[in-house]
Scaffold this motif. Structure first.
Motif, PDB file in Angstrom:
ATOM      1  N   ALA A 264       0.850  -1.195   0.000  1.00  0.00           N
ATOM      2  CA  ALA A 264       0.000   0.000   0.000  1.00  0.00           C
ATOM      3  C   ALA A 264       0.886   1.246   0.000  1.00  0.00           C
ATOM      4  O   ALA A 264       0.605   2.237  -0.683  1.00  0.00           O
ATOM      5  CB  ALA A 264      -0.925  -0.016   1.211  1.00  0.00           C
ATOM      6  N   GLY A 265       2.005   1.180   0.757  1.00  0.00           N
ATOM      7  CA  GLY A 265       2.925   2.315   0.828  1.00  0.00           C
ATOM      8  C   GLY A 265       3.550   2.599  -0.529  1.00  0.00           C
ATOM      9  O   GLY A 265       3.684   3.767  -0.931  1.00  0.00           O
ATOM     10  N   ALA A 266       3.937   1.535  -1.248  1.00  0.00           N
ATOM     11  CA  ALA A 266       4.562   1.721  -2.563  1.00  0.00           C
ATOM     12  C   ALA A 266       3.561   2.350  -3.533  1.00  0.00           C
ATOM     13  O   ALA A 266       3.928   3.209  -4.346  1.00  0.00           O
ATOM     14  CB  ALA A 266       5.055   0.382  -3.099  1.00  0.00           C
ATOM     15  N   LEU A 267       2.315   1.933  -3.420  1.00  0.00           N
ATOM     16  CA  LEU A 267       1.278   2.493  -4.293  1.00  0.00           C
ATOM     17  C   LEU A 267       1.103   3.994  -4.009  1.00  0.00           C
ATOM     18  O   LEU A 267       0.967   4.814  -4.919  1.00  0.00           O
ATOM     19  CB  LEU A 267      -0.037   1.736  -4.067  1.00  0.00           C
ATOM     20  N   TYR A 268       1.127   4.313  -2.723  1.00  0.00           N
ATOM     21  CA  TYR A 268       0.987   5.711  -2.319  1.00  0.00           C
ATOM     22  C   TYR A 268       2.146   6.541  -2.872  1.00  0.00           C
ATOM     23  O   TYR A 268       1.945   7.630  -3.431  1.00  0.00           O
ATOM     24  CB  TYR A 268       0.945   5.771  -0.783  1.00  0.00           C
ATOM     25  N   VAL A 302      -3.219  -9.625   0.392  1.00  0.00           N
ATOM     26  CA  VAL A 302      -4.411  -9.295   1.182  1.00  0.00           C
ATOM     27  C   VAL A 302      -4.079  -8.341   2.340  1.00  0.00           C
ATOM     28  O   VAL A 302      -4.804  -7.373   2.582  1.00  0.00           O
ATOM     29  CB  VAL A 302      -5.090 -10.593   1.703  1.00  0.00           C
ATOM     30  N   ALA A 303      -2.955  -8.585   3.028  1.00  0.00           N
ATOM     31  CA  ALA A 303      -2.609  -7.720   4.177  1.00  0.00           C
ATOM     32  C   ALA A 303      -2.400  -6.272   3.717  1.00  0.00           C
ATOM     33  O   ALA A 303      -2.748  -5.323   4.429  1.00  0.00           O
ATOM     34  CB  ALA A 303      -1.353  -8.237   4.865  1.00  0.00           C
ATOM     35  N   GLU A 304      -1.847  -6.110   2.521  1.00  0.00           N
ATOM     36  CA  GLU A 304      -1.630  -4.749   1.990  1.00  0.00           C
ATOM     37  C   GLU A 304      -2.955  -4.124   1.549  1.00  0.00           C
ATOM     38  O   GLU A 304      -3.174  -2.922   1.707  1.00  0.00           O
ATOM     39  CB  GLU A 304      -0.627  -4.778   0.835  1.00  0.00           C
ATOM     40  N   GLN A 305      -3.835  -4.955   0.992  1.00  0.00           N
ATOM     41  CA  GLN A 305      -5.165  -4.439   0.631  1.00  0.00           C
ATOM     42  C   GLN A 305      -5.891  -3.958   1.888  1.00  0.00           C
ATOM     43  O   GLN A 305      -6.533  -2.898   1.889  1.00  0.00           O
ATOM     44  CB  GLN A 305      -5.987  -5.528  -0.065  1.00  0.00           C
ATOM     45  N   PRO A 406     -17.298 -15.767   0.593  1.00  0.00           N
ATOM     46  CA  PRO A 406     -16.910 -14.354   0.637  1.00  0.00           C
ATOM     47  C   PRO A 406     -15.446 -14.203   0.239  1.00  0.00           C
ATOM     48  O   PRO A 406     -14.669 -15.148   0.365  1.00  0.00           O
ATOM     49  CB  PRO A 406     -17.100 -13.968   2.111  1.00  0.00           C
ATOM     50  N   ASP A 407     -15.054 -13.021  -0.241  1.00  0.00           N
ATOM     51  CA  ASP A 407     -13.645 -12.799  -0.561  1.00  0.00           C
ATOM     52  C   ASP A 407     -12.865 -12.602   0.747  1.00  0.00           C
ATOM     53  O   ASP A 407     -13.469 -12.383   1.807  1.00  0.00           O
ATOM     54  CB  ASP A 407     -13.492 -11.597  -1.512  1.00  0.00           C
ATOM     55  N   PRO A 408     -11.526 -12.670   0.692  1.00  0.00           N
ATOM     56  CA  PRO A 408     -10.741 -12.617   1.942  1.00  0.00           C
ATOM     57  C   PRO A 408     -10.892 -11.313   2.718  1.00  0.00           C
ATOM     58  O   PRO A 408     -10.592 -11.259   3.900  1.00  0.00           O
ATOM     59  CB  PRO A 408      -9.289 -12.774   1.455  1.00  0.00           C
ATOM     60  N   LEU A 409     -11.371 -10.238   2.074  1.00  0.00           N
ATOM     61  CA  LEU A 409     -11.524  -8.953   2.783  1.00  0.00           C
ATOM     62  C   LEU A 409     -12.928  -8.789   3.354  1.00  0.00           C
ATOM     63  O   LEU A 409     -13.226  -7.770   3.957  1.00  0.00           O
ATOM     64  CB  LEU A 409     -11.256  -7.797   1.811  1.00  0.00           C
ATOM     65  N   TRP A 410     -13.817  -9.739   3.092  1.00  0.00           N
ATOM     66  CA  TRP A 410     -15.230  -9.617   3.451  1.00  0.00           C
ATOM     67  C   TRP A 410     -15.860  -8.393   2.783  1.00  0.00           C
ATOM     68  O   TRP A 410     -16.720  -7.728   3.332  1.00  0.00           O
ATOM     69  CB  TRP A 410     -15.464  -9.517   4.964  1.00  0.00           C
ATOM     70  N   ALA A 411     -15.387  -8.076   1.594  1.00  0.00           N
ATOM     71  CA  ALA A 411     -15.901  -6.881   0.898  1.00  0.00           C
ATOM     72  C   ALA A 411     -16.845  -7.262  -0.236  1.00  0.00           C
ATOM     73  O   ALA A 411     -17.340  -6.394  -0.953  1.00  0.00           O
ATOM     74  CB  ALA A 411     -14.739  -6.070   0.338  1.00  0.00           C
TER      75      ALA A 411
END
Ligand SMILES: Cc1cc2nc3c(=O)[nH]c(=O)nc-3n(C[C@H](O)[C@H](O)[C@H](O)COP(=O)(O)OP(=O)(O)OC[C@H]3O[C@@H](n4cnc5c(N)ncnc54)[C@H](O)[C@@H]3O)c2cc1C
Length: 467
Positions: A264-268, A302-305, A406-411
């Motif tokens: 997530a940091g690299a994306l930012y 998933v942890a980064e998502q 469900p997907d791993p994020l429950w989204a």
């Protein structure tokens, strides 16, 4: 039957996603085959939609002309290869009234969707038969490789393939709520419930959430005569930014040049780098990132998502899902008059007051107590299918038989990027597919018209391909 295209497809949900899937299926099924292709077989489509309206959903079924599209008219075509399709419709039906850059009323888009559906389904063809079932699907079982769908009326539909175009569910309650408050109209669990028409009698209003739904409520309540103070509370305390003319911007990288796993940091950092290069034009940079978003999302573990959802998504969402200038101007006017207040924090509890409800808010600047006559839950559609299954018989049926998970994020639901749903053991279902909101955990960017139209077109091709 191997190597035979399916003879029947059932689509559960006739909002825009389901309707567009049906439209594209009809187009694909009636297209003359190339010499290399298997000749078409007659196709039967069942579109199962509770209630009379097809193509509208809560987004385009709004009665308020002040509820505007959040994409300019020139970008709202339902056909990816014909981007001016809606714009031409608008010029034909409302000549001289709108420019391509205007934010047209959402209900006009609903009229466009309905027109398209009527014109498409009436198109006579020996190759397609389309049946609309105005009913609710409440169960699905697999029998000899085919899906048998139980409807609330007691009828059943059997199909070779099924699309779950289930769309947006009402939000989950963020605090404990008593039945009596809902009965008395003090607490509104679903902002789209048409029963609450008495806005003129409401003194002050609390909206839980400060996104586009909350602003829709501000507009609708003002229109219905509400003149009190409206409080908006959200964990980030941010309001959607306003649309403006973005410049064109070409990203300095190609997606395939990026590492396979992205944090997530690299994306930012990537975003900040492009923002600097674009001279700070964030609208242009967001526009340039948009087609890449699902691919970038899938590169994040998933942890980064999860980290992105916690830390960056609120910020991304208010810049990405913007409001029309006229709505922004209304909000600014009400803010300047002290009649719209935004609180950063959480509603920690609600209790009964002398004339409505009292909300305790853990706000960033210290605890706050607000006495209001109505609280509306604007926290956005419920996306955790474990919770949805408690209220929705079809979802309960699908989960209990391990036909979906469900997907791993429950989204949303777990699926391949092309919409093919995964069963509980992770294997792709040969029968069940989805698009739109249920794909949010997989694609992140998938609920607006420009994304839905692409998914519907690709899904139609996939559904009719022989396996
Ligand atoms: C208020 C609002 C405004 C929006 N504005 C814009 C905009 O301006 N521009 C844009 O690009 N996007 C906008 N969006 C995004 C929007 O999600 C999509 O454009 C689109 O409307 C989603 O359609 P859908 O069919 O996926 O879902 P929905 O509209 O939710 O439709 C799903 C349908 O399925 C039916 N259904 C569900 N389960 C069953 C069942 N078991 N049996 C039978 N029927 C069932 C429901 O009744 C519902 O009608 C907006 C969304 C909202 C909520």
């Amino acid at each position: 039957m191997a190597n035979t295209p399916p003879g029947s497809v059932a689509i559960i949900g006739g909002g825009l996603s389901g309707m567009l899937t049906a439209v594209h299926l009809i187009r694909v099924a009636t297209r003359p085959p190339t010499p290399a292709q298997t000749p078409s077989v007659p196709l039967r489509i069942f579109l199962i939609q509770e209630g009379p309206d097809v193509g509208l959903g809560v987004a385009y079924g709004t009665p308020f002309p002040e509820h505007l599209l959040n994409v300019p008219a020139g970008g709202m075509s339902v056909f990816p290869r014909d981007p001016a399709h809606f714009w031409r419709w608008l010029q034909t039906h409302y000549p001289g009234q709108y420019n391509a850059a205007d934010f047209a009323p959402r209900r006009l888009f609903g009229q466009y969707a309905r027109d398209l559906w009527e014109a498409t389904r009436r198109h006579p063809s020996a190759l397609v038969d389309c049946v609309t079932c105005h009913d609710r699907a409440i169960s699905l079982t697999m029998e000899a490789g085919r899906a048998r769908i139980g409807l609330r009326s007691g009828q059943t539909v059997t199909a070779d393939r099924v699309v779950l175009a289930l769309g947006n569910y009402p939000p989950a309650n963020p605090v404990a709520v008593e039945e009596e408050w809902v009965r008395k109209g003090w607490y509104c669990p679903n902002p789209w419930d048409p029963r609450y028409q008495d806005a003129g009698q409401v003194g002050d209003l609390l909206l839980i959430g400060s996104g586009l739904t909350a602003l829709d409520m501000v507009v609708a309540y003002r229109k219905r005569g509400f003149r009190g103070t409206v409080h908006l509370v959200s964990t980030h305390g941010l309001l959607p930014r306003v649309h403006g003319a973005p410049g064109d911007y070409a990203l300095s990288f190609r997606e395939d040049e990026l590492p396979v796993a992205l944090s997530a940091g690299a994306l930012y950092q990537l975003f900040k780098q492009e923002l600097r290069r674009a001279g700070g034009d964030w609208r242009a940079v967001i526009g340039a990132f948009r087609p890449l978003t699902p691919g970038l999302w899938r590169r994040m573990p998933v942890a980064e998502q999860q980290r992105f959802l916690r830390r960056l998504a609120p910020w991304w969402n208010v810049h990405r899902h913007r409001v029309a200038p006229s709505i922004h101007a209304l909000v600014e006017e009400l803010r300047a008059e002290g009649r719209l207040r935004v609180w950063k924090g959480r509603v920690s509890s609600l209790r009964r007051g002398a004339d409505g409800l009292v909300a305790e808010i853990s706000a960033a600047g210290g605890p706050q107590t607000l006495a209001v006559q109505r609280v509306i839950n604007c926290t956005g559609p419920q996306s955790d299918y474990r919770q949805i299954a408690r209220q929705d018989a079809l979802v309960a049926s699908l989960l209990s038989q391990s036909l979906v998970r469900p997907d791993p994020l429950w989204a949303g639901l777990d699926a391949l990027p092309n919409g093919q749903l995964r069963r509980a053991d992770g294997s792709p279902s040969p029968t069940l597919f989805t698009l739109g909101t249920p794909m949010r955990g997989i694609l992140f960017e998938c609920t607006s018209v420009p994304e839905i139209r692409q998914q519907a077109a690709e899904l139609a091709e996939r559904l009719l391909r022989p396996d």
